[in-house]
Design a protein around this motif. Structure first.
Motif, PDB file in Angstrom:
ATOM      1  N   ASP A   1       8.127  -9.200  -7.071  1.00 61.62           N
ATOM      2  CA  ASP A   1       7.953  -7.963  -6.317  1.00 61.62           C
ATOM      3  C   ASP A   1       6.550  -7.266  -6.274  1.00 61.62           C
ATOM      4  OD1 ASP A   1      10.613  -8.479  -5.250  1.00 61.62           O
ATOM      5  OD2 ASP A   1      11.202  -7.055  -6.743  1.00 61.62           O
TER       6      ASP A   1
ATOM      7  N   GLN B   1      10.589  -1.330  -1.224  1.00 58.14           N
ATOM      8  CA  GLN B   1      11.828  -1.921  -0.981  1.00 58.14           C
ATOM      9  C   GLN B   1      11.838  -2.398   0.320  1.00 58.14           C
ATOM     10  OE1 GLN B   1      13.721  -2.355  -3.268  1.00 58.14           O
ATOM     11  NE2 GLN B   1      15.400  -1.235  -3.022  1.00 58.14           N
TER      12      GLN B   1
ATOM     13  N   ARG C   1      10.245  -5.910   0.131  1.00 63.60           N
ATOM     14  CA  ARG C   1      11.411  -6.754  -0.640  1.00 63.60           C
ATOM     15  C   ARG C   1      12.433  -7.214   0.471  1.00 63.60           C
ATOM     16  NH1 ARG C   1      16.007  -5.117  -3.975  1.00 63.60           N
ATOM     17  NH2 ARG C   1      16.779  -7.114  -4.997  1.00 63.60           N
TER      18      ARG C   1
END
Length: 287
Positions: free
Chosen positions: A96, A230, A233
């Protein structure tokens, strides 16, 4: 000495144990600066002082995110989004951080690169991108709050991430609770996106919600934008692509926007006074 400095950075970035806190209430829905919700076929921008928020409608580096684009049928894409966001399986991709490069490798590479430029030495070998293994799969925990069709035929979807599928009342880090909005444009494969944390991250290296990141204009920084990480991701999990967008704050597209090492080695360059979008420019006739 260099290795010790890198080790200090990494030790400071290590997460600390924290007590659980109540999940903050959702923001208001409607037409206001901090509101969520689709209004007049568009999504809201992020307030410029918000540390953890992205929107495809912003035009400043800290908050802008390119729209997403998908292949195939729009309804199938929406179903894919809902399935993955709610915990469905997906193929793990790159790790990530730093475009698939670990924080340790990135910190050492940047430090060695700066030293090489300053001393005229050889540049270090670029760190390798790392992919997650099957055992690294971490599902999302989204809850769908709203889905509807707008008058123009766009599809609006709103969900919450970080609240354990709607079952949790407390979390270790309230900044990880995100209100996420998606506007699937009618007769197109483009998705406008907005996501914002319900609570601001602490913003200190090593604190929850913060990590090292690399900025085109600032170099190595403490990244507090949990929402951006996020959403990136999630986009990667969906295997969707960012739509190509040219922005004036990106040094790749604007020769007047200096990159971080230009600021470092030529602090008096006139370009260092560059003001990206999101900061008001002088009014006409006011120069």
């Amino acid at each position: 000495m260099l290795s010790a400095a890198a080790a200090t950075l990494l030790a400071a970035a290590a997460p600390r144990s924290v007590a659980a806190a109540p999940i903050p209430p959702p923001p208001a829905v409607g037409d206001c600066p901090d509101c969520i919700g689709e209004v007049n076929e568009t999504l809201n921008t992020c307030p410029l002082d918000s540390p953890s928020c992205i929107s495809t409608l912003n035009d400043d580096e800290a908050h802008f995110a390119a729209p997403w684009q998908f292949d195939g049928d729009r309804d199938a894409a929406i179903q894919q989004l809902l399935a993955v966001a709610a915990g469905g399986e997906f193929e793990p991709g790159l790790i990530d951080t730093f475009g698939g490069i670990s924080q340790a490798d990135a910190a050492v590479y940047i430090a060695k690169g700066v030293l090489a430029v300053a001393t005229g030495g050889d540049m270090p070998e670029q760190p390798k991108r790392q992919r997650k293994g099957k055992g690294d799969f971490v599902p999302f925990d989204g809850t769908v709050v709203e889905r509807r069709t707008t008058p123009s035929g766009a599809e609006y979807v709103r969900l919450v991430l970080g609240a354990a599928g709607g079952t949790a009342s407390e979390v270790e880090d309230p900044s990880t609770v995100l209100d996420c909005e998606f506007l699937f444009i009618a007769n197109d494969n483009i998705v406008n996106v907005r996501a914002a944390s319900r609570a601001a991250p602490e913003g200190r290296l090593g604190s929850p919600g913060s990590q090292l990141a690399l900025s085109f204009t600032e170099g190595l920084v403490v990244d507090k934008n949990v929402a951006r990480r996020q959403m990136e991701r999630l986009r990667t999990a969906l295997r969707w692509e960012p739509a190509p967008v040219i922005t004036d704050f990106d040094p790749r597209f604007n020769a007047e926007a200096p990159v971080w090492f230009e600021r470092l080695f030529d602090p008096f360059d006139r370009r260092n006074s560059f003001e990206p979008s999101g900061i008001p420019y002088p009014a006409e006739g006011g120069r």
